[in-house]
Design an enzyme around this catalytic site. Structure first.
Site, PDB file in Angstrom:
ATOM      1  N   ASN A 156       0.825  -1.218   0.000  1.00  0.00           N
ATOM      2  CA  ASN A 156       0.000   0.000   0.000  1.00  0.00           C
ATOM      3  C   ASN A 156       0.857   1.265   0.000  1.00  0.00           C
ATOM      4  OD1 ASN A 156      -2.144  -1.766   0.264  1.00  0.00           O
ATOM      5  ND2 ASN A 156      -2.437  -1.405   2.453  1.00  0.00           N
ATOM      6  N   ALA A 191      -9.506  11.817  12.922  1.00  0.00           N
ATOM      7  CA  ALA A 191     -10.356  12.970  12.582  1.00  0.00           C
ATOM      8  C   ALA A 191      -9.720  14.303  12.966  1.00  0.00           C
ATOM      9  CB  ALA A 191     -11.704  12.822  13.278  1.00  0.00           C
ATOM     10  N   ASP A 200      -1.575   4.166   5.337  1.00  0.00           N
ATOM     11  CA  ASP A 200      -0.572   3.901   4.289  1.00  0.00           C
ATOM     12  C   ASP A 200      -0.628   4.966   3.201  1.00  0.00           C
ATOM     13  OD1 ASP A 200       0.024   1.541   5.659  1.00  0.00           O
ATOM     14  OD2 ASP A 200      -1.460   0.397   4.513  1.00  0.00           O
ATOM     15  N   LYS A 203     -14.075   4.579  -0.284  1.00  0.00           N
ATOM     16  CA  LYS A 203     -14.383   3.377  -1.084  1.00  0.00           C
ATOM     17  C   LYS A 203     -13.870   2.138  -0.362  1.00  0.00           C
ATOM     18  CE  LYS A 203     -13.337   6.329  -4.945  1.00  0.00           C
ATOM     19  NZ  LYS A 203     -12.068   6.871  -5.359  1.00  0.00           N
TER      20      LYS A 203
HETATM   21  O1  RIB Z   1      -2.595  -0.885   6.606  1.00  0.00           O
HETATM   22  C1  RIB Z   1      -3.524  -1.711   5.969  1.00  0.00           C
HETATM   23  C2  RIB Z   1      -2.935  -3.050   5.692  1.00  0.00           C
HETATM   24  O2  RIB Z   1      -2.650  -3.664   6.939  1.00  0.00           O
HETATM   25  C3  RIB Z   1      -3.850  -4.005   4.989  1.00  0.00           C
HETATM   26  O3  RIB Z   1      -3.745  -3.940   3.586  1.00  0.00           O
HETATM   27  C4  RIB Z   1      -3.467  -5.348   5.567  1.00  0.00           C
HETATM   28  O4  RIB Z   1      -2.849  -6.197   4.672  1.00  0.00           O
HETATM   29  C5  RIB Z   1      -2.546  -5.038   6.749  1.00  0.00           C
HETATM   30  O5  RIB Z   1      -1.257  -5.284   6.431  1.00  0.00           O
END
Ligand code: RIB
Length: 296
Positions: free
Chosen positions: A42, A213, A242, A275
């Protein structure tokens, strides 16, 4: 800007729940989806969408090839991924109607990474502008120490929080980027300013603390800056941190002031949470800039 993301790659199995289940309770879910995920994946994607040239390191099994294919399709270099893992990491994520979630994380191949692998990766990317890592793989401490000793700028997102994080040498992480829960757990402090200052005293040069928030704050030993969050209807908050991390760090490394960098991170994550899913819902730069323009 050349970024090396050393991190995790997970298959995210997402269940839409009417509410999160109680202990011992069986609940039907309203829907099920499989998404690409993992904090490494991510964050690499967010950094790349923000505008950086990103290469990833880490480990998956043969069952995880589609995760790296997904990164390749999005312009991220994956040639140094180790595919010899037994099973790719995966998560079971339950989301409720308010967009909150709880997660079971199976580390799998992410936790099989060796120091030898880290050495070989760093030998190739000693010219990176930043090494970014999280806490879902093995060898995080080794990687940070080694990269730091080679003069590579390092950023750590100490997530998910586990107690051993308290024992890290934070001086090896030039930038520490984390959420309030993680900051509280590491320092024992309660309010944002005290957390940021206590984290800085542990050795990292720059602290970026996200507050949900309430936006985010930045502290570098002299300047304490806060930036607001944007109000949106959250559907799924997975991947929000992320997304913030990739966008905020890209801006910071590009020379933006901390306030602007955090605001851009907050805008990107505000779009992402509207989403379902994590990686697939990280917005591109154009969307983020448009959002910022329309909310100013
Ligand atoms: O930060 C989100 C992520 O944490 C998810 O995609 C999941 O895989 C965990 O690693």
């Amino acid at each position: 800007m050349k970024i090396l993301v050393f991190g995790s790659y997970n298959i995210d199995k997402v269940y839409s729940m009417p509410r999160l289940p109680e202990r011992g309770e069986t609940l039907y879910c309203g829907g099920f989806e499989i998404h690409v995920g993992g904090k490494g994946l991510n964050q690499a994607l967010a950094f790349s969408k923000a505008g950086a040239d990103v290469t990833v390191g880490g480990k998956v099994g043969e069952d995880g090839r589609y995760l790296t294919d997904y990164l390749e399709e999005n312009g991220i270099g994956t040639s140094d991924i180790d595919f010899s893992g037994k099973y790719t990491g995966h998560t079971i994520i339950e989301t409720d109607p308010e967009g909150q979630n709880q997660m079971i994380l199976f580390g799998g191949a992410n936790r099989e990474i060796t120091e030898e692998y880290c050495d070989s990766l760093l030998a190739k990317y000693a010219d990176a502008d930043l090494l970014l890592t999280q806490y879902e793989t093995s060898c995080v401490e080794y990687m940070l120490e080694k990269a730091h000793s080679l003069g590579i700028k390092t950023a750590l997102n100490p997530s998910p929080y586990v107690d051993e994080i308290k024992n890290l040498n934070f001086a090896h992480a030039d930038i520490l980027i984390l959420n309030e829960y993680e900051g509280k757990s590491i320092t024992g402090e309660a309010d944002a300013e005290s957390i940021a200052k206590a984290l800085h005293a542990l050795g990292s040069g720059e602290i970026i603390l996200t507050l949900g928030a309430d936006g985010a704050v930045y502290y570098n030993g002299s300047d304490y800056v806060s930036a607001p969050a944007f109000r949106v209807n959250a559907v799924d908050t997975t991947g929000a941190g992320d997304t913030f991390t990739g966008y905020c760090l890209y801006e910071l490394l590009s020379g933006s002031a901390p306030y602007e960098a955090m605001l851009t991170g907050c805008a990107a994550s505000a779009i992402e949470v509207t989403k379902p899913g994590a990686a697939e819902t990280i917005p591109n730069r154009e969307e983020v800039m448009k959002f910022l323009k329309n909310t100013k």
